[in-house]
Design an enzyme around this catalytic site. Structure first.
Site, PDB file in Angstrom:
ATOM      1  N   THR A  19       0.804  -1.220   0.000  1.00 24.98           N
ATOM      2  CA  THR A  19       0.000   0.000   0.000  1.00 24.98           C
ATOM      3  C   THR A  19       0.838   1.271   0.000  1.00 24.98           C
ATOM      4  OG1 THR A  19      -1.798  -1.118   1.167  1.00 24.98           O
ATOM      5  CG2 THR A  19      -1.752   1.278   1.302  1.00 24.98           C
ATOM      6  N   ASP A  64       1.785  -6.900  -4.452  1.00 27.54           N
ATOM      7  CA  ASP A  64       0.878  -6.770  -3.322  1.00 27.54           C
ATOM      8  C   ASP A  64       1.238  -7.905  -2.370  1.00 27.54           C
ATOM      9  OD1 ASP A  64      -1.529  -7.359  -1.679  1.00 27.54           O
ATOM     10  OD2 ASP A  64      -2.433  -5.761  -2.870  1.00 27.54           O
ATOM     11  N   SER A  65       1.306  -7.630  -1.074  1.00 27.64           N
ATOM     12  CA  SER A  65       1.799  -8.663  -0.161  1.00 27.64           C
ATOM     13  C   SER A  65       0.905  -9.893  -0.132  1.00 27.64           C
ATOM     14  CB  SER A  65       1.975  -8.102   1.257  1.00 27.64           C
ATOM     15  OG  SER A  65       0.734  -7.863   1.877  1.00 27.64           O
ATOM     16  N   THR A  96       0.909  -4.782   4.244  1.00 28.13           N
ATOM     17  CA  THR A  96       0.603  -5.186   5.614  1.00 28.13           C
ATOM     18  C   THR A  96       0.010  -6.587   5.719  1.00 28.13           C
ATOM     19  OG1 THR A  96      -1.593  -4.156   5.507  1.00 28.13           O
ATOM     20  CG2 THR A  96       0.227  -2.803   6.329  1.00 28.13           C
ATOM     21  N   ASP A  97      -0.634  -7.096   4.671  1.00 28.23           N
ATOM     22  CA  ASP A  97      -1.369  -8.358   4.797  1.00 28.23           C
ATOM     23  C   ASP A  97      -0.487  -9.519   5.231  1.00 28.23           C
ATOM     24  OD1 ASP A  97      -3.774  -7.218   4.205  1.00 28.23           O
ATOM     25  OD2 ASP A  97      -3.849  -7.890   2.124  1.00 28.23           O
ATOM     26  N   CYS A 280      -5.510 -19.315  19.848  1.00 28.26           N
ATOM     27  CA  CYS A 280      -5.791 -18.099  20.617  1.00 28.26           C
ATOM     28  C   CYS A 280      -4.746 -17.024  20.321  1.00 28.26           C
ATOM     29  CB  CYS A 280      -5.797 -18.391  22.115  1.00 28.26           C
ATOM     30  SG  CYS A 280      -7.090 -19.544  22.638  1.00 28.26           S
TER      31      CYS A 280
END
Length: 357
Positions: A19, A64-65, A96-97, A280
């Site tokens: 991005t 794009d990641s 960021t992905d 978790c």
């Protein structure tokens, strides 16, 4: 860190895509040419004289990641290794992905660092008037150039995090990253505050880009009603050499599911590396806390301690890329190699220094 203040440190910025360097198009945000010119233009409008010198190189093509693969991790590591002697620090600009996956993978390929490798990006492109990109980039440059942080880290929105402890926790928030099972290495507000007691000391570099094997590692999330066909396809696939099992709580599996337990035992006997990890956000796997996990060690499933899924996945991928010995890989998965897990959180008492990838 730098005795001669008249000589500016040099930082290499590796632009992988994401991005931070995108512009709007008919199909949404997309990578475009001319990013370095935009960066220097923006920095010329700020206090650039106080920044380190930097060069910028780009992957070709930019990605794009969401499109990155383990092979991409090796490409990024190779760029750092190629230029390691010429620069005082490194920045990896990344989407960021999958940033947490890449930061984790880099930590296992770039062990014993003596220089910072700071992974950053943004939620809003640098092209936009209102963005988080410029602040993330400027702060990453300052940390990479002037601060003794010899680790692979993620810097994002005022937080300096160990790369292999990081997770993306928000899709649209500017505070997108956190490290749920480990303290921040530093925070940035009016001042840059680093917690030196948490930062790993500079070491002897062991830099080696891994030759990742496509499809070598799978992740098997456990959930109520998980189809047997999915379990069997994952655990009997000959291409898959290691499986990260994402279990409940502190490592619990549905032990009344005899077919699941039989398939897991068979996979272990077939030489697959099986690592139990909690689904978790904050947890560590402790076999035997409940009866549902008491027998897992006996059938060859080892605890992943409190590793993040991103760290466990990239660590297992890296180990399998460098070894055909499943017992050796299984032992190393339980050792802390570069700060990715608390040694006390696994059932093994191996020392971290004994782990050789």
């Amino acid at each position: 860190m730098y005795a001669n203040k008249s000589i500016k440190p040099r930082v290499l910025v590796i632009h992988t895509g994401g991005t931070i360097g995108m512009q709007p198009s008919e199909n949404g945000y997309t990578s475009v040419d001319g990013f370095e010119e935009l960066v220097r233009e923006k920095l010329d409008q700020s206090v650039h004289d106080t920044l380190p010198e930097f060069d910028l190189v780009e992957l070709d093509p930019l990605l794009d990641s969401a499109n990155l693969s383990p092979e991409s991790w090796s490409t990024i590591a190779s760029k750092v290794i190629e230029h390691y002697a010429q620069y005082d620090g490194f920045i990896v600009l990344h989407g960021t992905d999958t940033m947490a996956y890449s930061a984790s993978a880099l930590s296992f390929q770039l062990r014993g660092l003596s220089k910072p490798v700071i992974v950053t990006g943004s939620q809003i492109p640098l092209y936009e008037l209102r963005n988080d990109a410029l602040d993330n980039l400027i702060t990453a440059l300052i940390i990479a150039g002037f601060h003794p942080v010899p680790e692979v880290c993620i810097y994002f929105n005022g937080r300096l995090l160990r790369g292999n402890r990081s997770r993306k926790i928000k899709a649209t928030g500017l505070d997108a990253f956190d490290s749920p099972n480990y303290p921040w290495l530093g925070q940035v507000g009016i001042h840059i505050e680093l917690h030196s007691g948490l930062i790993r000391p500079a070491g002897t570099p062991q830099l080696a880009a891994a030759n990742y094997q496509p499809g070598a590692v799978a992740m098997l999330p456990i959930y109520p009603g998980l189809p047997q066909s999915v379990i069997k396809a994952t655990l009997t696939d000959k291409q898959i050499r290691g499986v990260i099992i994402q279990s409940y709580g502190v490592g619990n599996l549905p032990n009344h599911d005899k077919e699941l337990m039989k398939l897991l035992e068979g996979a272990g006997k077939a030489g697959k590396v099986l690592v139990n990890l909690s689904s978790c956000l904050q947890a560590q796997v402790l076999h035997g806390t409940y009866a549902t996990s008491a027998g897992l060690d006996k059938i060859g499933i080892v605890s992943g301690g409190n590793m993040t899924p991103e760290a466990a996945y990239s660590k297992l991928h890296t180990l399998l890329a460098n070894s055909t010995n499943s017992e050796h890989v299984t032992a190393l998965m339980q050792q802390d190699l570069c700060g990715e897990l608390d040694q006390s959180s696994t059932s093994s008492s191996h020392s971290a220094s004994s782990g050789s990838i």
